[in-house]
Each structure stands twice: as structure tokens, then as C-alpha cells.
Design a protein around this motif. Structure first.
Motif, PDB file in Angstrom:
ATOM      1  N   ILE A 303       1.008  -1.541   0.210  1.00 23.46           N
ATOM      2  CA  ILE A 303       0.405   0.180   0.223  1.00 23.46           C
ATOM      3  C   ILE A 303       1.273   1.431  -0.522  1.00 23.46           C
ATOM      4  O   ILE A 303       1.567   1.157   0.668  1.00 23.46           O
ATOM      5  CB  ILE A 303      -0.968  -0.312   0.821  1.00 23.46           C
ATOM      6  CG1 ILE A 303      -1.833  -0.882   1.016  1.00 23.46           C
ATOM      7  CG2 ILE A 303      -1.559   1.347   1.336  1.00 23.46           C
ATOM      8  CD1 ILE A 303      -3.110  -0.796   2.782  1.00 23.46           C
ATOM      9  N   ASN A 304       0.581   2.211  -1.202  1.00 27.62           N
ATOM     10  CA  ASN A 304       1.564   3.209  -1.217  1.00 27.62           C
ATOM     11  C   ASN A 304       3.190   2.869  -1.274  1.00 27.62           C
ATOM     12  O   ASN A 304       3.870   3.468  -0.350  1.00 27.62           O
ATOM     13  CB  ASN A 304       1.253   4.610  -0.180  1.00 27.62           C
ATOM     14  CG  ASN A 304      -0.330   4.617  -0.509  1.00 27.62           C
ATOM     15  OD1 ASN A 304      -0.696   4.810  -1.357  1.00 27.62           O
ATOM     16  ND2 ASN A 304      -1.024   6.080   0.211  1.00 27.62           N
ATOM     17  N   ARG A 309       0.240  -7.441   4.388  1.00 24.93           N
ATOM     18  CA  ARG A 309      -0.709  -9.257   3.779  1.00 24.93           C
ATOM     19  C   ARG A 309      -1.843  -8.685   3.530  1.00 24.93           C
ATOM     20  O   ARG A 309      -2.203  -8.047   4.702  1.00 24.93           O
ATOM     21  CB  ARG A 309       0.188  -9.959   5.042  1.00 24.93           C
ATOM     22  CG  ARG A 309       1.497  -9.965   4.735  1.00 24.93           C
ATOM     23  CD  ARG A 309       2.007 -10.956   6.232  1.00 24.93           C
ATOM     24  NE  ARG A 309       3.429 -10.647   7.166  1.00 24.93           N
ATOM     25  CZ  ARG A 309       4.274 -10.798   7.952  1.00 24.93           C
ATOM     26  NH1 ARG A 309       2.855 -10.418   9.361  1.00 24.93           N
ATOM     27  NH2 ARG A 309       5.082 -11.000   8.040  1.00 24.93           N
ATOM     28  N   GLU A 310      -2.350  -9.604   2.774  1.00 31.86           N
ATOM     29  CA  GLU A 310      -3.650  -9.024   2.559  1.00 31.86           C
ATOM     30  C   GLU A 310      -4.857 -10.390   2.264  1.00 31.86           C
ATOM     31  O   GLU A 310      -4.302 -11.011   1.014  1.00 31.86           O
ATOM     32  CB  GLU A 310      -4.243  -7.389   1.788  1.00 31.86           C
ATOM     33  CG  GLU A 310      -3.485  -7.975   0.542  1.00 31.86           C
ATOM     34  CD  GLU A 310      -3.732  -6.416   0.121  1.00 31.86           C
ATOM     35  OE1 GLU A 310      -4.994  -6.699  -0.971  1.00 31.86           O
ATOM     36  OE2 GLU A 310      -3.155  -5.577   0.196  1.00 31.86           O
ATOM     37  N   SER A 320     -15.032 -10.148   3.593  1.00 30.22           N
ATOM     38  CA  SER A 320     -14.795  -9.727   4.548  1.00 30.22           C
ATOM     39  C   SER A 320     -13.226  -9.244   3.507  1.00 30.22           C
ATOM     40  O   SER A 320     -13.163  -9.222   2.773  1.00 30.22           O
ATOM     41  CB  SER A 320     -14.094 -11.036   5.020  1.00 30.22           C
ATOM     42  OG  SER A 320     -13.521 -11.899   4.405  1.00 30.22           O
ATOM     43  N   MET A 321     -12.202  -8.570   5.042  1.00 32.53           N
ATOM     44  CA  MET A 321     -11.564  -8.128   3.654  1.00 32.53           C
ATOM     45  C   MET A 321      -9.866  -7.424   5.170  1.00 32.53           C
ATOM     46  O   MET A 321     -10.891  -7.049   6.288  1.00 32.53           O
ATOM     47  CB  MET A 321     -11.114  -6.546   3.212  1.00 32.53           C
ATOM     48  CG  MET A 321     -10.414  -6.440   2.577  1.00 32.53           C
ATOM     49  SD  MET A 321      -9.375  -7.774   1.183  1.00 32.53           S
ATOM     50  CE  MET A 321      -7.442  -6.946   0.897  1.00 32.53           C
ATOM     51  N   GLY A 322      -9.096  -8.751   4.926  1.00 37.81           N
ATOM     52  CA  GLY A 322      -8.094  -8.065   6.228  1.00 37.81           C
ATOM     53  C   GLY A 322      -6.336  -7.427   5.913  1.00 37.81           C
ATOM     54  O   GLY A 322      -6.165  -8.318   4.773  1.00 37.81           O
ATOM     55  N   ILE A 323      -6.070  -6.700   6.093  1.00 35.32           N
ATOM     56  CA  ILE A 323      -4.809  -6.249   5.890  1.00 35.32           C
ATOM     57  C   ILE A 323      -4.139  -6.458   7.191  1.00 35.32           C
ATOM     58  O   ILE A 323      -4.482  -4.878   7.819  1.00 35.32           O
ATOM     59  CB  ILE A 323      -4.944  -5.041   5.063  1.00 35.32           C
ATOM     60  CG1 ILE A 323      -5.670  -4.798   4.171  1.00 35.32           C
ATOM     61  CG2 ILE A 323      -3.031  -4.486   4.688  1.00 35.32           C
ATOM     62  CD1 ILE A 323      -6.010  -3.593   3.185  1.00 35.32           C
ATOM     63  N   TYR A 324      -2.283  -6.380   6.882  1.00 37.87           N
ATOM     64  CA  TYR A 324      -1.775  -6.355   7.540  1.00 37.87           C
ATOM     65  C   TYR A 324      -0.370  -6.006   7.466  1.00 37.87           C
ATOM     66  O   TYR A 324       0.288  -5.850   5.937  1.00 37.87           O
ATOM     67  CB  TYR A 324      -1.250  -7.373   8.362  1.00 37.87           C
ATOM     68  CG  TYR A 324      -0.966  -7.427   9.797  1.00 37.87           C
ATOM     69  CD1 TYR A 324      -0.399  -7.019  10.699  1.00 37.87           C
ATOM     70  CD2 TYR A 324       1.135  -8.027   9.807  1.00 37.87           C
ATOM     71  CE1 TYR A 324       0.417  -6.516  12.035  1.00 37.87           C
ATOM     72  CE2 TYR A 324       1.891  -7.716  10.135  1.00 37.87           C
ATOM     73  CZ  TYR A 324       1.485  -7.399  11.791  1.00 37.87           C
ATOM     74  OH  TYR A 324       2.852  -7.249  13.212  1.00 37.87           O
ATOM     75  N   ILE A 325      -0.203  -4.745   8.308  1.00 41.49           N
ATOM     76  CA  ILE A 325       1.337  -4.120   7.478  1.00 41.49           C
ATOM     77  C   ILE A 325       2.696  -4.149   8.723  1.00 41.49           C
ATOM     78  O   ILE A 325       1.729  -3.567   9.395  1.00 41.49           O
ATOM     79  CB  ILE A 325       1.497  -2.624   7.548  1.00 41.49           C
ATOM     80  CG1 ILE A 325      -0.448  -2.556   6.308  1.00 41.49           C
ATOM     81  CG2 ILE A 325       2.036  -1.859   6.722  1.00 41.49           C
ATOM     82  CD1 ILE A 325      -0.970  -0.780   6.004  1.00 41.49           C
ATOM     83  N   PRO A 326       2.916  -5.712   8.269  1.00 37.68           N
ATOM     84  CA  PRO A 326       4.560  -5.558   9.256  1.00 37.68           C
ATOM     85  C   PRO A 326       4.975  -4.712  10.333  1.00 37.68           C
ATOM     86  O   PRO A 326       5.284  -4.343  10.830  1.00 37.68           O
ATOM     87  CB  PRO A 326       5.448  -6.846   8.917  1.00 37.68           C
ATOM     88  CG  PRO A 326       4.573  -6.955   7.423  1.00 37.68           C
ATOM     89  CD  PRO A 326       3.542  -6.062   6.918  1.00 37.68           C
ATOM     90  N   ASN A 349      -8.847   1.743   2.066  1.00 34.12           N
ATOM     91  CA  ASN A 349      -8.381   3.037   1.732  1.00 34.12           C
ATOM     92  C   ASN A 349      -8.156   3.800   3.364  1.00 34.12           C
ATOM     93  O   ASN A 349      -8.129   4.746   3.912  1.00 34.12           O
ATOM     94  CB  ASN A 349     -10.190   4.284   1.764  1.00 34.12           C
ATOM     95  CG  ASN A 349      -9.667   4.623   0.271  1.00 34.12           C
ATOM     96  OD1 ASN A 349      -9.024   3.936  -1.069  1.00 34.12           O
ATOM     97  ND2 ASN A 349     -11.409   4.572  -0.434  1.00 34.12           N
ATOM     98  N   ILE A 350      -8.566   2.757   4.465  1.00 31.95           N
ATOM     99  CA  ILE A 350      -8.354   2.863   5.626  1.00 31.95           C
ATOM    100  C   ILE A 350      -7.218   3.124   5.970  1.00 31.95           C
ATOM    101  O   ILE A 350      -6.771   3.668   7.020  1.00 31.95           O
ATOM    102  CB  ILE A 350      -9.228   1.996   6.764  1.00 31.95           C
ATOM    103  CG1 ILE A 350     -11.109   2.349   6.492  1.00 31.95           C
ATOM    104  CG2 ILE A 350      -9.053   2.525   7.996  1.00 31.95           C
ATOM    105  CD1 ILE A 350     -11.866   0.976   7.038  1.00 31.95           C
ATOM    106  N   ALA A 351      -6.459   1.345   5.481  1.00 30.19           N
ATOM    107  CA  ALA A 351      -5.253   1.674   5.599  1.00 30.19           C
ATOM    108  C   ALA A 351      -4.411   2.612   5.307  1.00 30.19           C
ATOM    109  O   ALA A 351      -3.420   2.652   5.923  1.00 30.19           O
ATOM    110  CB  ALA A 351      -4.999   0.152   5.222  1.00 30.19           C
ATOM    111  N   LYS A 352      -4.854   3.211   3.623  1.00 28.58           N
ATOM    112  CA  LYS A 352      -3.876   4.540   3.636  1.00 28.58           C
ATOM    113  C   LYS A 352      -3.986   5.601   4.681  1.00 28.58           C
ATOM    114  O   LYS A 352      -3.127   6.450   5.124  1.00 28.58           O
ATOM    115  CB  LYS A 352      -4.075   4.765   2.487  1.00 28.58           C
ATOM    116  CG  LYS A 352      -3.848   3.896   1.282  1.00 28.58           C
ATOM    117  CD  LYS A 352      -4.836   4.011  -0.533  1.00 28.58           C
ATOM    118  CE  LYS A 352      -4.679   3.143  -1.006  1.00 28.58           C
ATOM    119  NZ  LYS A 352      -5.183   3.621  -2.684  1.00 28.58           N
ATOM    120  N   ALA A 353      -5.403   5.900   5.187  1.00 23.59           N
ATOM    121  CA  ALA A 353      -5.476   6.940   6.346  1.00 23.59           C
ATOM    122  C   ALA A 353      -4.657   7.167   7.054  1.00 23.59           C
ATOM    123  O   ALA A 353      -4.247   7.512   7.757  1.00 23.59           O
ATOM    124  CB  ALA A 353      -6.931   7.404   6.283  1.00 23.59           C
TER     125      ALA A 353
END
Length: 365
Positions: A303-304, A309-310, A320-326, A349-353
Motif C-alpha cells: 500500500i503506497n 499481507r492481505e 470480508s477483507m483484512g490487511i496487515y502492515i508488518p 482506504n482506511i489502511a492508507k489513512a
């Protein structure tokens, strides 16, 4: 001097608290506005969204209705079907069995399913990475004939195993539900217990996921969110299927809080040692040396420009959708109880914000 400093601190403290509260409210308002672009109608099926960093919840909110017939508002505690996010659990279960010395991801599947066509060339690794070439059962025209039948794992495998393959093992990446059904069957054969019991005992119980289940339309599941489709004339209850059909490729249920516990259990190597865990989160190569962006049960994207990991999920009545940014220990998850409302783009978009907020906060003295 000390008294003067204390007086200054007491004078500044209310101002600092007000500033922090304003920043928090501003952040929360921004997240609300992102979600409400898709989940803004309070009278429709809705969803739950959670943002956490370093294991602590930063945002946890519910939208819409959990049950239209009974006019029940959604809460953050509601239980959803998570669809293909189930694949994360199946992949980790396989790695747990490897860690116990009961299988190897490089084993051919013929070692466990003797009569599987081309089974000596298809490995467990191929199944995990969607590179097996096996026909995806969701693309088989006769699927409606079994959709509501109670299928044993062996029967489910038999349903698609004699279909012509799409390509030779390792030739390409092509997302595939059949491969994960085979993995579930192997888990049962190797462990000597049902997939449902293996996941509950070895993952749900160990991680403290007390509100996660193998899906059922007959069991009484506390705080169950009901699933819906949207038609031209309005909403209808979800299509009924036998959960033995998606099985280990998409039949688990959970909450956002439990999914955070799942993420924490992975981070803390509670379920797997570091070596096995890393296998799930590394990119692999095709036969021609080309790298693809899938590990074992997770898409490995960014993301950007920041690695993540998603995985998403879609099953009748739910998404459903899950995103993890280590790099930031940031976890964002969205669960929806209507397949008309997808949380995928919203969660991204939430992860980006959230990343932007972290970046802005880091710049401040």
C-alpha cells in the motif's frame, strides 16, 4: 524552579489533553467518512471495522443492521462468515503439521491421496500457492447439484479431481478454491481428526478466539450476523449452501476482535516457530523463475509502496477483507453481512489513512 515547572505543566496539561482529543476525533471522523461511502445507510445490512496498532485497538465500530427481520443494530461483537480468509487458517494448520514432522510442503499429494490424478507431480506447496493447475470447483457447471448436500471431504475432492487440469503444476498462479479443499482433506488424513476440530483445538483455543467457529446454519451461534443479498425489490436472506462444499477454502466464522487475536498469535509465534511462520509470508516463483505475489494463505502486496499481507473473502451473504502492515504492526479488518457491500476498497482506504496519520504523527516534535 521545580514549583514553577509544575505550575506550567498543570497549566499546559488540559490544553494537551484537548489537543489529543481533537486529533483523535478528527481521525475517527475521517475513518467514519471513508466507511460511510459504502456503509452509510443505518437501515441496511452493514459491517464492522477495526484498526489496531501494536495490538491495541485504535478504531472499532459497527454500521447498519445485523438482522433486518428483527431490526437488530450491528455491534462490534457480531459474528460473520469470513469466506476465503479461511485459507489463512488452513495454510497455518498445514505448517503446524509440518512443524510436528507429520508432512512436508514439498510432498506430492499422492503420498496422502493415492489415486489423485497427476498427484505425484502436484505438491502441497502447489496447493498452498494456487499453482497446482487443478480445476477450481466454483467454475464447474454441475456445482449447483451438490451445493446443498452434506459432502464428506473425500466426496468433495472426488467432485473435481477428475476434471481436466488448467495447466501443469507450477506453470502459473491462478487463485483456486479446490486446492484448499484438498489441503483440508490432507489435514484430516494426517491429523486423524476433523478439520473443524483441528482448527478449534490447535488455533482457536490457543489464540483465545472464543467467538470463532466452523460455520453452521443449524447451530445456535451467539451474536450471529445474518447474511443478505440485494435484489431489485430489496434485500433477501442469503442463499443456503452446505458449508461442507467450501469446507477448508471458506467455511469459518469470526469477529473482528478474534481476527485481531489471530494476527497477534501469528506475530508472537504462538502457533508456529519463526521459520515456519516465514514460509507463509514469503513470495515464491513459478517454474520459469517469475515471482508472484502470494505466500501460503496471504496475498503479499503493498500500500503506497509499503509491504502488506492481505486477503479477502466472499461467500453467499458475506464479504470480508483484512490487511496487515508488518512495518507498522498495523492491522485493518472489515466484515460485511451483505455481499452487496464490499469492505475491500474501504479497508484499503482506511489502511492508507492510518498510514498517513502514523507518518504525520512521526513528523511532529
Amino acid at each position: 524552579m521545580i514549583i514553577k515547572k509544575l505550575i506550567t505543566a498543570f497549566v499546559l496539561l488540559p490544553f494537551l489533553i484537548q489537543t489529543m482529543e481533537a486529533q483523535t476525533k478528527g481521525y475517527e471522523k475521517k475513518i467514519d467518512s471513508i466507511i460511510q461511502t459504502e456503509f452509510g445507510n443505518k437501515e441496511e445490512p452493514g459491517g464492522v471495522f477495526l484498526i489496531s496498532q501494536n495490538g491495541k485497538s485504535l478504531y472499532r465500530k459497527a454500521f447498519g443492521k445485523a438482522n433486518l427481520e428483527l431490526n437488530v443494530n450491528m455491534t462490534p461483537d457480531h459474528v460473520f462468515q469470513i469466506g476465503s480468509m479461511t485459507k489463512q487458517f488452513t495454510a497455518v494448520a498445514i505448517l503446524m503439521l509440518e512443524q510436528q514432522g507429520k508432512l512436508n510442503v514439498n510432498d506430492p499429494i499422492s503420498k496422502y491421496i493415492k489415486d489423485y490424478p497427476n498427484g505425484d507431480k502436484i505438491t502441497i506447496h502447489h496447493l498452498l500457492t494456487h499453482t497446482s493447475g487443478i480445476k477450481d470447483f466454483t467454475k464447474i457447471k454441475s456445482l449447483p447439484s451438490i451445493a446443498q448436500k452434506e459432502m464428506k471431504p473425500e466426496e468433495m475432492v472426488n467432485f473435481f479431481k477428475n476434471e481436466p487440469v488448467d495447466f501443469a503444476p507450477g506453470e502459473k498462479f491462478d487463485y483456486n478454491n479446490s486446492g484448499y479443499v484438498v489441503l483440508g482433506y490432507i489435514i484430516e488424513l494426517v491429523s486423524g481428526t476433523s478439520y473443524e476440530d483441528f482448527i478449534k483445538k490447535n488455533i482457536f483455543d490457543k489464540a483465545g478466539m472464543t467467538h470463532s467457529y466452523y460455520a453452521s446454519d443449524r447451530k445456535v451461534i451467539p451474536q450471529r450476523a445474518y447474511g443478505y443479498h440485494k435484489k431489485e425489490h430489496g434485500f433477501v436472506n442469503k442463499t443456503v449452501i452446505s458449508f461442507s462444499v467450501p469446507f477448508s477454502s471458506g467455511s469459518l466464522m469470526s469477529t473482528t476482535d478474534d481476527m485481531l487475536k489471530w494476527q497477534q498469535a501469528l506475530n508472537q509465534n504462538l502457533l508456529l516457530d519463526l521459520n515456519e511462520t516465514q514460509k507463509a509470508f514469503q513470495k515464491y516463483k513459478l517454474n520459469n523463475g517469475e515471482e508472484f505475489t502470494y505466500g501460503y494463505g496471504w496475498h503479499l502486496k503493498d500500500i503506497n509502496g509499503i509491504p502488506d499481507r492481505e486477503h479477502g473473502g466472499s461467500v453467499f451473504g458475506f464479504k470480508s477483507m483484512g490487511i496487515y502492515i508488518p512495518g507498522e504492526d498495523l492491522y485493518v479488518i472489515g466484515l460485511s453481512n451483505c455481499d452487496c457491500h464490499s469492505p475491500t476498497e474501504i479497508t484499503q482506504n482506511i489502511a492508507k489513512a492510518a498510514l498517513q496519520a502514523i507518518k504525520t504523527s512521526a513528523k511532529k516534535p
